[in-house]
Scaffold this motif. Structure first.
Motif, PDB file in Angstrom:
ATOM      1  N   ASP A  90       0.824  -1.212   0.000  1.00  0.00           N
ATOM      2  CA  ASP A  90       0.000   0.000   0.000  1.00  0.00           C
ATOM      3  C   ASP A  90       0.855   1.257   0.000  1.00  0.00           C
ATOM      4  OD1 ASP A  90      -2.437  -1.367   0.003  1.00  0.00           O
ATOM      5  OD2 ASP A  90      -2.402  -1.585   2.188  1.00  0.00           O
ATOM      6  N   ASP A  91       1.947   1.204  -0.768  1.00  0.00           N
ATOM      7  CA  ASP A  91       2.878   2.323  -0.801  1.00  0.00           C
ATOM      8  C   ASP A  91       2.801   3.112  -2.106  1.00  0.00           C
ATOM      9  OD1 ASP A  91       4.864   3.889   0.405  1.00  0.00           O
ATOM     10  OD2 ASP A  91       6.457   2.846  -0.698  1.00  0.00           O
ATOM     11  N   VAL A  92       1.853   2.784  -2.976  1.00  0.00           N
ATOM     12  CA  VAL A  92       1.638   3.553  -4.202  1.00  0.00           C
ATOM     13  C   VAL A  92       0.496   4.524  -3.947  1.00  0.00           C
ATOM     14  CG1 VAL A  92       0.961   3.483  -6.630  1.00  0.00           C
ATOM     15  CG2 VAL A  92       2.500   1.733  -5.714  1.00  0.00           C
ATOM     16  N   GLY A  93       0.780   5.809  -4.096  1.00  0.00           N
ATOM     17  CA  GLY A  93      -0.267   6.814  -3.910  1.00  0.00           C
ATOM     18  C   GLY A  93      -1.042   7.004  -5.196  1.00  0.00           C
ATOM     19  N   TRP A  94      -2.321   6.673  -5.180  1.00  0.00           N
ATOM     20  CA  TRP A  94      -3.107   6.696  -6.411  1.00  0.00           C
ATOM     21  C   TRP A  94      -3.737   8.050  -6.698  1.00  0.00           C
ATOM     22  CZ3 TRP A  94      -2.488   3.412 -10.140  1.00  0.00           C
ATOM     23  CH2 TRP A  94      -1.943   2.167  -9.837  1.00  0.00           C
ATOM     24  N   THR A  95      -3.225   9.091  -6.054  1.00  0.00           N
ATOM     25  CA  THR A  95      -3.487  10.456  -6.506  1.00  0.00           C
ATOM     26  C   THR A  95      -2.366  10.796  -7.490  1.00  0.00           C
ATOM     27  OG1 THR A  95      -4.567  11.091  -4.442  1.00  0.00           O
ATOM     28  CG2 THR A  95      -3.689  12.865  -5.806  1.00  0.00           C
ATOM     29  N   VAL A  96      -2.659  10.655  -8.762  1.00  0.00           N
ATOM     30  CA  VAL A  96      -1.635  10.683  -9.813  1.00  0.00           C
ATOM     31  C   VAL A  96      -1.526  12.083 -10.399  1.00  0.00           C
ATOM     32  CG1 VAL A  96      -1.044   9.807 -12.117  1.00  0.00           C
ATOM     33  CG2 VAL A  96      -1.892   8.248 -10.353  1.00  0.00           C
ATOM     34  N   SER A  97      -0.300  12.536 -10.591  1.00  0.00           N
ATOM     35  CA  SER A  97      -0.034  13.833 -11.218  1.00  0.00           C
ATOM     36  C   SER A  97       0.553  13.613 -12.607  1.00  0.00           C
ATOM     37  CB  SER A  97       0.944  14.649 -10.374  1.00  0.00           C
ATOM     38  OG  SER A  97       0.429  14.873  -9.082  1.00  0.00           O
ATOM     39  N   VAL A  98       0.128  14.436 -13.552  1.00  0.00           N
ATOM     40  CA  VAL A  98       0.572  14.316 -14.947  1.00  0.00           C
ATOM     41  C   VAL A  98       1.169  15.647 -15.392  1.00  0.00           C
ATOM     42  CG1 VAL A  98      -0.131  13.815 -17.322  1.00  0.00           C
ATOM     43  CG2 VAL A  98      -1.224  12.614 -15.429  1.00  0.00           C
ATOM     44  N   ALA A 238      -8.608  23.072  -4.328  1.00  0.00           N
ATOM     45  CA  ALA A 238      -7.325  23.772  -4.200  1.00  0.00           C
ATOM     46  C   ALA A 238      -6.392  23.069  -3.228  1.00  0.00           C
ATOM     47  CB  ALA A 238      -7.558  25.217  -3.757  1.00  0.00           C
ATOM     48  N   GLU A 239      -6.948  22.437  -2.189  1.00  0.00           N
ATOM     49  CA  GLU A 239      -6.111  21.761  -1.202  1.00  0.00           C
ATOM     50  C   GLU A 239      -5.456  20.525  -1.819  1.00  0.00           C
ATOM     51  OE1 GLU A 239      -4.176  21.558   2.323  1.00  0.00           O
ATOM     52  OE2 GLU A 239      -5.563  23.142   1.679  1.00  0.00           O
ATOM     53  N   ALA A 240      -6.239  19.733  -2.566  1.00  0.00           N
ATOM     54  CA  ALA A 240      -5.673  18.547  -3.220  1.00  0.00           C
ATOM     55  C   ALA A 240      -4.655  18.930  -4.277  1.00  0.00           C
ATOM     56  CB  ALA A 240      -6.796  17.709  -3.841  1.00  0.00           C
ATOM     57  N   TYR A 241      -4.854  20.088  -4.920  1.00  0.00           N
ATOM     58  CA  TYR A 241      -3.959  20.523  -6.000  1.00  0.00           C
ATOM     59  C   TYR A 241      -2.539  20.779  -5.495  1.00  0.00           C
ATOM     60  CZ  TYR A 241      -2.428  23.017 -10.196  1.00  0.00           C
ATOM     61  OH  TYR A 241      -1.752  23.412 -11.331  1.00  0.00           O
ATOM     62  N   LYS A 242      -2.396  21.009  -4.189  1.00  0.00           N
ATOM     63  CA  LYS A 242      -1.069  21.253  -3.640  1.00  0.00           C
ATOM     64  C   LYS A 242      -0.148  20.049  -3.801  1.00  0.00           C
ATOM     65  CE  LYS A 242      -2.701  24.557  -0.159  1.00  0.00           C
ATOM     66  NZ  LYS A 242      -2.842  24.831   1.290  1.00  0.00           N
ATOM     67  N   GLN A 243      -0.730  18.852  -4.002  1.00  0.00           N
ATOM     68  CA  GLN A 243       0.083  17.643  -4.167  1.00  0.00           C
ATOM     69  C   GLN A 243       0.653  17.497  -5.575  1.00  0.00           C
ATOM     70  OE1 GLN A 243      -1.729  14.011  -2.470  1.00  0.00           O
ATOM     71  NE2 GLN A 243      -3.381  15.321  -1.728  1.00  0.00           N
ATOM     72  N   ARG A 244       0.297  18.403  -6.485  1.00  0.00           N
ATOM     73  CA  ARG A 244       0.755  18.261  -7.874  1.00  0.00           C
ATOM     74  C   ARG A 244       2.268  18.369  -7.998  1.00  0.00           C
ATOM     75  NH1 ARG A 244       2.087  20.325 -12.658  1.00  0.00           N
ATOM     76  NH2 ARG A 244       2.654  22.298 -11.691  1.00  0.00           N
ATOM     77  N   ASN A 245       2.907  18.918  -6.984  1.00  0.00           N
ATOM     78  CA  ASN A 245       4.367  19.044  -7.062  1.00  0.00           C
ATOM     79  C   ASN A 245       5.062  17.694  -7.116  1.00  0.00           C
ATOM     80  OD1 ASN A 245       5.456  18.229  -4.219  1.00  0.00           O
ATOM     81  ND2 ASN A 245       3.718  19.565  -3.792  1.00  0.00           N
TER      82      ASN A 245
END
Length: 277
Positions: A90-98, A238-245
């Motif tokens: 369970d170490d893959v974060g499935w909030t994926v950034s492109v 906007a809060e979730a978007y901070k993870q795009r980095n």
């Protein structure tokens, strides 16, 4: 000359069984681990193959093995196995950034056009095209929330984001530890304003994937000018978007390897052939 090695014992224990077996006939292959170190040295330093240190063996062997393992899918199997092991924990974060990044071609690869000579288009499998700064390659990348590469596609430098988005998203395949098909669908996709076209949002909606993509100002203005006909603005967290980095960190980590930061002189497919170590 002392060579700094990058493949640890833990890395080798994980990938040793995934390497191709020695041929049934003929001479035994050179040590796979030393060959991997040679390929890693080449891409880490961006040095010519012929400058390979003697401690790492023959440069012809390393170069041929690099191409062979790209063709037979060895690199893809290694990446899939590493991702599968991470997913089991369970170490893959499935909030994926492109996102995508442009790699400028080396000056030898971007040879100047001769005076009076007609323009010659690059073959599609070279993934080289003329952008603002000359010949370049564009790398389209999807990463998980831990800045791990999940899938990538390479195109010519002038290629747009939208046509490659579906390809790179469809390329995500993380095998399960047990029975079942590989997981290919993220929970959420984060992307910047360049990925805001309606076609991308519709594609994510059809697959049941949550999109966190800001709207550019021209799209906002166009919708407001249409009044009620413009519809409601798309949801944006906007809060979730901070993870795009995470995708930016993944790209920066890959480009620490100088051979990936600049397209080499071979006019082949440097990113497609290069291992992701």
């Amino acid at each position: 000359m002392s060579v700094r090695l990058v493949i640890t014992d833990a890395m080798w224990d994980r990938i040793e069984l995934l390497m191709p077996a020695d041929p049934v006939r003929g001479r035994r292959w050179a040590d796979h681990r030393r060959t991997l170190e040679a390929i890693a040295w080449k891409y880490r330093t961006c040095s010519p193959w012929r400058d390979l240190p003697d401690e790492l063996g023959s440069f012809q062997t390393a170069h041929k093995r690099l191409i062979m393992w790209a063709v037979d899918g060895t690199w893809e199997r290694i990446l899939a196995a590493v991702l599968s092991a991470a997913d089991c924990c369970d170490d893959v974060g499935w909030t994926v950034s492109v996102d995508s990044t442009v790699c400028r071609a080396h000056q030898h690869a971007a040879g100047a056009r001769k005076k009076g000579a007609p323009g010659r288009a690059e073959p599609d499998d070279h993934a080289l095209g003329r952008f603002r700064g000359g010949l370049s390659t564009k790398v389209h990348l999807a990463s998980d929330s831990h800045a791990r590469p999940l899938a990538l596609r390479v195109t010519a430098g002038q290629a747009g984001h939208t046509p490659a988005f579906e390809d790179v998203l469809d390329a995500i395949r993380v095998p399960r530890c047990g029975p079942g098909r590989p997981r290919s669908q993220p929970d959420t996709v984060l992307a910047d304003r360049a990925y805001s076209p309606r076609a991308i949002r519709n594609h994510l909606r059809r697959r049941g994937i949550r999109a966190v993509i800001p709207q550019p100002s021209d799209q906002i203005g166009h919708r407001l000018r249409r009044g009620r006909a413009g519809g409601r603005p798309p949801a944006f967290d906007a809060e979730a978007y901070k993870q795009r980095n995470s995708v930016e960190r993944c790209i920066n980590r890959l480009k620490q390897w100088l051979g990936l930061a600049a397209v080499g002189t071979g006019r082949g497919r440097p990113w497609a052939e290069a291992p992701i170590l």
